[in-house]
Design a protein around this motif. Structure first.
Motif, mmCIF file in Angstrom:
data_model
loop_
_atom_site.group_PDB
_atom_site.id
_atom_site.type_symbol
_atom_site.label_atom_id
_atom_site.label_comp_id
_atom_site.label_asym_id
_atom_site.label_seq_id
_atom_site.Cartn_x
_atom_site.Cartn_y
_atom_site.Cartn_z
ATOM 1 N N LEU A 44 67.991 -13.194 13.693
ATOM 2 C CA LEU A 44 68.826 -14.148 14.012
ATOM 3 C C LEU A 44 67.963 -15.767 12.935
ATOM 4 N N TYR A 45 66.694 -15.299 13.132
ATOM 5 C CA TYR A 45 66.151 -16.099 11.939
ATOM 6 C C TYR A 45 65.696 -15.731 10.520
ATOM 7 N N TYR A 46 66.038 -14.060 10.168
ATOM 8 C CA TYR A 46 66.114 -13.558 8.988
ATOM 9 C C TYR A 46 67.351 -12.780 8.762
ATOM 10 N N GLY A 47 67.974 -13.049 9.316
ATOM 11 C CA GLY A 47 69.653 -11.832 9.235
ATOM 12 C C GLY A 47 70.697 -12.832 8.696
ATOM 13 N N GLY A 48 70.854 -13.913 8.874
ATOM 14 C CA GLY A 48 71.732 -15.167 8.202
ATOM 15 C C GLY A 48 72.792 -15.175 9.158
ATOM 16 N N VAL A 49 72.467 -15.489 10.737
ATOM 17 C CA VAL A 49 72.824 -15.892 12.013
ATOM 18 C C VAL A 49 72.864 -16.974 12.031
ATOM 19 N N LEU A 50 71.227 -18.014 12.481
ATOM 20 C CA LEU A 50 70.960 -18.878 12.816
ATOM 21 C C LEU A 50 70.796 -19.953 11.488
ATOM 22 N N GLU A 51 71.588 -20.896 11.490
ATOM 23 C CA GLU A 51 71.670 -22.191 10.359
ATOM 24 C C GLU A 51 70.074 -22.631 10.406
ATOM 25 N N HIS A 52 69.592 -23.007 9.685
ATOM 26 C CA HIS A 52 68.669 -23.570 10.152
ATOM 27 C C HIS A 52 67.305 -24.123 9.192
ATOM 28 N N ASN A 53 66.312 -24.882 9.161
ATOM 29 C CA ASN A 53 65.911 -25.879 8.280
ATOM 30 C C ASN A 53 64.249 -25.644 8.393
ATOM 31 N N GLY A 54 63.492 -25.336 7.896
ATOM 32 C CA GLY A 54 61.572 -25.196 8.159
ATOM 33 C C GLY A 54 61.480 -26.006 7.731
ATOM 34 N N ALA A 55 62.021 -26.845 6.072
ATOM 35 C CA ALA A 55 61.675 -27.974 6.056
ATOM 36 C C ALA A 55 61.941 -29.481 6.840
ATOM 37 N N ASP A 56 62.859 -29.341 7.654
ATOM 38 C CA ASP A 56 63.589 -30.397 8.350
ATOM 39 C C ASP A 56 63.837 -29.825 9.880
ATOM 40 N N PRO A 57 62.884 -29.403 10.492
ATOM 41 C CA PRO A 57 63.047 -28.734 11.415
ATOM 42 C C PRO A 57 64.280 -29.412 12.491
ATOM 43 N N ARG A 58 64.526 -30.951 12.800
ATOM 44 C CA ARG A 58 65.670 -32.279 13.266
ATOM 45 C C ARG A 58 66.889 -31.556 12.383
ATOM 46 N N TRP A 59 67.234 -30.930 11.213
ATOM 47 C CA TRP A 59 68.385 -31.570 11.030
ATOM 48 C C TRP A 59 69.353 -30.915 11.306
ATOM 49 N N GLU A 60 69.986 -32.309 11.343
ATOM 50 C CA GLU A 60 71.155 -32.464 11.821
ATOM 51 C C GLU A 60 72.138 -31.463 11.892
ATOM 52 N N TRP A 61 72.533 -30.412 10.891
ATOM 53 C CA TRP A 61 74.036 -29.261 10.672
ATOM 54 C C TRP A 61 72.922 -27.556 11.336
#
Length: 273
Positions: A44-61
């Motif tokens: 999920l976190y390294y395979g390009g599956v989950l869109e996320h942003n460690g610098a902004d955990p509540r990132w809108e997108w």
């Protein structure tokens, strides 16, 4: 692709080792149920599956990850640290006074969407989030990671019916199917198989893979996220081994509540700390 899979496998091995290292520091953590989910969270976190942003955990997108098996997600701590949600040094303070890393995670930890204490509620929360995003027109995906033992709870099946009724095709449930709950094998407590037929009867799309085969896990998660407007929620049944890689845990039906000794951890990791 071969190189990418090799790197993901190496990353999963690091996550596995870090999980055992943290268990050495905090023996109260539930290590067996965390080891079975290593490849799932790594993909999920390294395979390009989950869109996320460690610098902004509540990132809108961001995509949303609801960890229903909260106490069995200690392996997610090193991933979140490595992905920039908090400093790596925090891993050394796990379960210590003043640390936000506890044996049962909650939303004080950057990267966790929900409180993850009582089992059986993750799918309901995930359904609510998925429905809300759908009604807002937000093209975001919701993943829920649950343990197979949670399906003894009626609330899980209520959520499964709800998701099908509301055609939540932006929802993917991942089952860490390690076949063991707290005190025995799931089949002796409450039969939950056959998962595929049960989910199909409720109108879900299903896939089943070896939960420790990185290529299979990554491929299935990617396909299910990109399935488009099918009108159906989806489930990935990941067949796993509780206490994966630690013989003393793999062969113990009570491994859920088992604490490893330092010697047992050394034997499993080859003495690497």
């Amino acid at each position: 692709m071969t190189r990418e899979l090799s790197e993901l496998t190496a990353k999963a091995r690091w996550v596995w080792s870090e999980t055992l290292r943290m268990h050495r520091l905090a023996p109260e953590t539930r290590v067996a149920s965390s080891l079975s989910a290593v490849e799932i969270f790594t993909a999920l976190y390294y395979g390009g599956v989950l869109e996320h942003n460690g610098a902004d955990p509540r990132w809108e997108w961001r995509d949303r990850l609801i960890v229903s098996k909260g106490h069995g997600s200690i392996c997610l701590f090193p991933i979140l640290a490595d992905r920039g949600y908090f400093a790596m040094a925090e891993l050394d303070r796990i379960c210590q006074p003043g640390s936000f890393l506890g044996g049962i995670p909650d939303t004080i930890i950057p990267g966790y969407e929900t409180i993850n204490g009582s089992l059986g509620h993750g799918i309901g929360v995930g359904c609510g989030v998925a429905l809300g995003l759908k009604r807002k027109g937000a093209a975001r995906h919701v993943f829920v990671v649950a343990g197979d033992g949670e399906f003894c709870e009626g609330s899980m099946w209520e959520g499964i019916m709800f998701a099908a009724h509301h055609q939540l095709d932006n929802l993917t449930l991942v089952i860490d199917n390690n076949r063991l709950c707290m005190l025995d094998r799931c089949e002796k407590i409450m039969t939950v198989e056959p998962f595929e037929q049960r989910f199909q009867a409720f109108g879900w799309q299903t896939e089943r893979v070896d939960g420790h085969d990185m290529a299979a896990v990554l491929g299935a998660l990617s396909r299910l996220k990109l399935r488009g407007a099918t009108g159906c929620p989806a489930v990935l049944i990941a067949d796993t081994v509780k206490g994966r890689g630690v013989p003393e845990l793999e062969n113990d039906t009570l491994c859920h509540i088992r604490t490893l000794t330092p010697d047992e951890i050394d034997r499993a990791t080859g003495g690497v700390r």
